[in-house]
Design an enzyme around this catalytic site. Structure first.
Site, PDB file in Angstrom:
ATOM      1  N   LYS A  22       9.362  54.281   6.766  1.00 36.74           N
ATOM      2  CA  LYS A  22       8.569  53.046   6.655  1.00 36.74           C
ATOM      3  C   LYS A  22       8.092  52.607   8.037  1.00 36.74           C
ATOM      4  CE  LYS A  22      10.641  48.876   6.433  1.00 36.74           C
ATOM      5  NZ  LYS A  22      10.141  47.850   7.369  1.00 36.74           N
ATOM      6  N   ASN A  23       9.014  52.616   9.012  1.00 36.56           N
ATOM      7  CA  ASN A  23       8.676  52.059  10.322  1.00 36.56           C
ATOM      8  C   ASN A  23       7.901  53.018  11.219  1.00 36.56           C
ATOM      9  OD1 ASN A  23       9.780  49.714   9.459  1.00 36.56           O
ATOM     10  ND2 ASN A  23      11.704  49.939  10.586  1.00 36.56           N
ATOM     11  N   ARG A  93       5.208  41.109   8.475  1.00 36.23           N
ATOM     12  CA  ARG A  93       5.049  40.873   9.908  1.00 36.23           C
ATOM     13  C   ARG A  93       4.407  42.069  10.601  1.00 36.23           C
ATOM     14  NH1 ARG A  93       7.399  37.317  11.830  1.00 36.23           N
ATOM     15  NH2 ARG A  93       7.499  38.308  13.853  1.00 36.23           N
ATOM     16  N   CYS A 117      10.567  34.362   9.713  1.00 38.74           N
ATOM     17  CA  CYS A 117      11.157  35.512   9.032  1.00 38.74           C
ATOM     18  C   CYS A 117      12.630  35.177   8.813  1.00 38.74           C
ATOM     19  CB  CYS A 117      11.005  36.750   9.912  1.00 38.74           C
ATOM     20  SG  CYS A 117      11.979  38.134   9.332  1.00 38.74           S
ATOM     21  N   ARG A 122      11.390  36.034  15.687  1.00 38.56           N
ATOM     22  CA  ARG A 122      10.550  37.234  15.844  1.00 38.56           C
ATOM     23  C   ARG A 122       9.148  36.894  16.379  1.00 38.56           C
ATOM     24  NH1 ARG A 122      11.326  41.063  10.727  1.00 38.56           N
ATOM     25  NH2 ARG A 122      10.610  42.651  12.182  1.00 38.56           N
ATOM     26  N   ASP A 306      19.081  47.991  11.831  1.00 37.17           N
ATOM     27  CA  ASP A 306      18.695  48.165  10.421  1.00 37.17           C
ATOM     28  C   ASP A 306      19.788  48.830   9.596  1.00 37.17           C
ATOM     29  OD1 ASP A 306      15.177  48.850  11.112  1.00 37.17           O
ATOM     30  OD2 ASP A 306      16.358  47.009  11.097  1.00 37.17           O
ATOM     31  N   VAL A 328      20.396  42.207  18.305  1.00 40.90           N
ATOM     32  CA  VAL A 328      18.929  42.293  18.336  1.00 40.90           C
ATOM     33  C   VAL A 328      18.274  41.058  17.733  1.00 40.90           C
ATOM     34  CG1 VAL A 328      16.922  43.618  17.542  1.00 40.90           C
ATOM     35  CG2 VAL A 328      18.993  44.814  18.311  1.00 40.90           C
ATOM     36  N   ARG A 398      10.316  46.644  -0.615  1.00 40.21           N
ATOM     37  CA  ARG A 398       9.477  46.730   0.584  1.00 40.21           C
ATOM     38  C   ARG A 398       9.813  47.969   1.391  1.00 40.21           C
ATOM     39  NH1 ARG A 398       9.019  41.495   4.104  1.00 40.21           N
ATOM     40  NH2 ARG A 398       7.856  43.097   5.198  1.00 40.21           N
TER      41      ARG A 398
HETATM   42  C1  EPZ Z   1      10.960  46.684  14.310  1.00 45.41           C
HETATM   43  O1  EPZ Z   1      10.693  45.305  14.197  1.00 45.41           O
HETATM   44  C2  EPZ Z   1      11.264  47.166  12.897  1.00 45.41           C
HETATM   45  N1  EPZ Z   1      10.088  46.962  12.051  1.00 45.41           N
HETATM   46  C3  EPZ Z   1      12.461  46.399  12.345  1.00 45.41           C
HETATM   47  O2  EPZ Z   1      12.747  46.939  11.073  1.00 45.41           O
HETATM   48  C4  EPZ Z   1      13.659  46.649  13.272  1.00 45.41           C
HETATM   49  O3  EPZ Z   1      14.754  45.892  12.806  1.00 45.41           O
HETATM   50  C5  EPZ Z   1      13.295  46.223  14.700  1.00 45.41           C
HETATM   51  O4  EPZ Z   1      12.114  46.918  15.126  1.00 45.41           O
HETATM   52  C6  EPZ Z   1      14.412  46.531  15.689  1.00 45.41           C
HETATM   53  O5  EPZ Z   1      14.702  47.891  15.654  1.00 45.41           O
HETATM   54  C7  EPZ Z   1       9.043  47.833  12.163  1.00 45.41           C
HETATM   55  O6  EPZ Z   1       9.069  48.773  12.939  1.00 45.41           O
HETATM   56  C8  EPZ Z   1       7.882  47.594  11.250  1.00 45.41           C
HETATM   57  P1  EPZ Z   1      11.411  44.050  17.853  1.00 45.41           P
HETATM   58  P2  EPZ Z   1      10.063  44.508  15.458  1.00 45.41           P
HETATM   59  O7  EPZ Z   1      10.097  43.574  18.342  1.00 45.41           O
HETATM   60  O8  EPZ Z   1       9.238  45.407  16.243  1.00 45.41           O
HETATM   61  C9  EPZ Z   1      12.224  39.929  20.006  1.00 45.41           C
HETATM   62  C10 EPZ Z   1      13.383  46.851   8.825  1.00 45.41           C
HETATM   63  O9  EPZ Z   1      14.367  46.399   8.230  1.00 45.41           O
HETATM   64  N2  EPZ Z   1      10.795  39.899  20.358  1.00 45.41           N
HETATM   65  O10 EPZ Z   1      11.957  45.346  18.363  1.00 45.41           O
HETATM   66  O11 EPZ Z   1       9.466  43.252  14.909  1.00 45.41           O
HETATM   67  C11 EPZ Z   1      12.494  39.840  18.516  1.00 45.41           C
HETATM   68  O12 EPZ Z   1      12.501  38.490  18.091  1.00 45.41           O
HETATM   69  C12 EPZ Z   1      12.722  46.065   9.928  1.00 45.41           C
HETATM   70  O13 EPZ Z   1      12.851  47.980   8.593  1.00 45.41           O
HETATM   71  C13 EPZ Z   1      10.316  38.842  21.122  1.00 45.41           C
HETATM   72  O14 EPZ Z   1      11.056  37.924  21.485  1.00 45.41           O
HETATM   73  O15 EPZ Z   1      11.369  44.144  16.263  1.00 45.41           O
HETATM   74  C14 EPZ Z   1      13.844  40.501  18.377  1.00 45.41           C
HETATM   75  O16 EPZ Z   1      14.858  39.569  18.647  1.00 45.41           O
HETATM   76  C15 EPZ Z   1      13.421  44.722  10.153  1.00 45.41           C
HETATM   77  N3  EPZ Z   1       8.996  38.821  21.463  1.00 45.41           N
HETATM   78  C16 EPZ Z   1      13.824  41.572  19.474  1.00 45.41           C
HETATM   79  O17 EPZ Z   1      12.745  41.215  20.352  1.00 45.41           O
HETATM   80  C17 EPZ Z   1       8.131  39.813  21.098  1.00 45.41           C
HETATM   81  O18 EPZ Z   1       6.933  39.751  21.458  1.00 45.41           O
HETATM   82  C18 EPZ Z   1      13.538  42.983  18.969  1.00 45.41           C
HETATM   83  O19 EPZ Z   1      12.467  42.873  18.060  1.00 45.41           O
HETATM   84  C19 EPZ Z   1       8.638  40.874  20.308  1.00 45.41           C
HETATM   85  C20 EPZ Z   1       9.974  40.897  19.966  1.00 45.41           C
END
Ligand code: EPZ
Length: 419
Positions: A22-23, A93, A117, A122, A306, A328, A398
């Site tokens: 998916k990701n 998202r 979320c 996020r 995850d 995270v 999803r």
């Molecule tokens: C990706 O989300 C995945 N989704 C998530 O999978 C996964 O849990 C996550 O990475 C961590 O591995 C997809 O790839 C579509 P991040 P993402 O940006 O990119 C903070 C699932 O269950 N952050 O790596 O949105 C954020 O709030 C989903 O399949 C900022 O502060 O996660 C978080 O605390 C859930 N500012 C941390 O970074 C930003 O601009 C990591 O989030 C971006 C992120």
């Protein structure tokens, strides 16, 4: 509305086939916007998030044609607008991933800010600051990101913290920028590598994806390509935990063991016998209960956030006491209250769940709150005595392709009913 009814207590056995990740497929579908011709994407999982992304691209005017065996042809040349409406973005998202490609290819984009979320705030501040560093003019007004640029230019960007989609958005933007970009403190997830490989198959010049320093040499154009998405490591891990929690023996096929080192290590620590091949993993629990394990989530190659909820379920019926620390996301323990309804003994202390294994769980009605929480409730239901009813399973659809069919194929007593 649908719910899943599970009768627990059956050790799972047999073989299950993993779908595409998916990701990886979500950023790759967005990345198709970069191309000057049609792309074919293969091994696409049958997921609601994929349907949502296709709807998002479709309402932009992009042509999408389903091919044989879960392949999609995406022709971005018919695009009519560069607008991603709140109605779509609020449901997923990952829609934010169209921002970088639209800016890089068309010099403009209007994308709704993702709403709140369940698992955390996020924000997308790092996506926006990186694009601004490449010269984009960005305004956020009435809940929309409005961005414009003549042409993005290469920049050296140091990410404040590791962000998967942030890295992916900026990597896609940089692929058509003028000059070279370097992303420092980049995410190292396999899905980032898969996206880089997809862009390079279109003629991109991305180096060292998978390390924390990615170099992208911008090119003038990216042509179409035919690309196969990598297997889903989280779906793989979820079925391995399903085997472990029920004391069963399961072979997971069409996966890649190299993507799950941290997860496999913890399953071995829990007492599972693991055998692996090029594209398969076999887990044999020999009818035993698992031992409790301690988990601390971290960006790849650390233990994946995850898979955190799934290991909470495993620890709930394990021998001993296990601690699960989430580093995270700030609110990714909503499965804890629900698993406790099944009889789990869990204490939440800040971002750590202390889980004392109990002799058995007892079936109950529970409610899914987010994608991976739903998976953990299903796993708990597979081992709980009696009947467990999981409601609001639109969350699970999803991210898991035909989950009840795949589990039933392993001997689980599970059925989907509408209510
Ligand atoms: C990706 O989300 C995945 N989704 C998530 O999978 C996964 O849990 C996550 O990475 C961590 O591995 C997809 O790839 C579509 P991040 P993402 O940006 O990119 C903070 C699932 O269950 N952050 O790596 O949105 C954020 O709030 C989903 O399949 C900022 O502060 O996660 C978080 O605390 C859930 N500012 C941390 O970074 C930003 O601009 C990591 O989030 C971006 C992120």
């Amino acid at each position: 509305m649908n719910k899943l009814i599970i009768r627990g207590g059956i050790p799972l056995s047999g073989q299950v086939q993993v779908s595409g990740a998916k990701n990886a497929v979500l950023p790759i579908l967005a990345g198709a916007l970069l191309a000057s011709g049609p792309v074919i994407i293969r091994n696409v999982p049958h997921l609601h998030d994929v349907t949502t992304t296709m709807e998002l691209l479709g309402q932009m005017g992009v042509s999408l044609t389903m091919g044989e065996k879960m392949s999609i042809e995406v022709d971005p040349t018919t695009i009519k607008n560069t607008f991603a409406p709140y109605e779509v973005v609020k449901t997923m998202r990952a829609s934010i991933l169209v921002l970088g490609p639209l800016l890089a290819r068309y010099g403009e984009a209007e994308v709704s800010l993702p709403g709140g979320c369940a698992i955390g705030a996020r924000p997308v501040d790092m996506h926006l600051s990186g694009l601004a560093a490449m010269g984009a003019k960005i305004n956020v007004e009435q809940g929309y990101i409005k961005a414009r640029v003549d042409r993005l230019k290469g920049a050296r960007i140091v990410m404040d913290q590791v962000t998967v989609t942030g890295t992916e958005n900026l990597m896609m933007a940089a692929s058509l920028a003028s000059g070279t970009s370097v992303i420092e403190n980049a995410a190292r997830e396999p899905e980032v590598i898969d996206l880089a490989n997809f862009i390079n198959a279109m003629g991109g010049r991305i180096e060292n994806a998978g390390t924390d320093t990615i170099t992208i040499h911008g090119v003038e154009k990216l042509h179409g390509c035919d690309y196969t998405v990598l297997p889903d490591r989280i779906e793989t891990g979820t079925y391995l935990v399903a085997a472990a929690i029920t004391g069963g023996k399961v072979l997971v096929k069409y996966t890649d063991p190299k993507l799950l080192d941290a997860v496999l290590a913890k399953l071995v620590e829990a007492g599972a016998l693991i055998d692996i091949g090029d594209d398969w993993i076999e887990l044999d629990m020999e009818g035993k209960k698992p031992n409790s394990v301690n988990i601390r989530t971290a960006p790849y190659p650390g233990f994946p956030t995850d898979m955190q909820a799934q290991f909470c379920a495993l620890n709930a019926i394990a021998e001993g006491t296990g601690s699960v620390t989430e580093t995270v996301f700030e609110n990714r323990f909503m499965h804890i209250q629900e698993i406790s309804r099944l009889g789990a003994n869990v204490n939440l202390e800040g971002n750590t769940a202390i889980i004392r294994g109990v002799k058995n769980l007892n079936g109950a009605q529970v409610m899914a709150t987010d994608l991976r929480a739903s998976a953990s409730l299903i796993l708990a239901g597979l081992v709980a005595k009696g009947e467990t009813v999981v409601e609001r399973i639109y969350h699970i659809d999803r991210g898991y392709d035909h989950i009840e069919e795949k589990l039933a194929g392993l001997g689980a007593q599970i059925q989907r009913v509408s209510y």
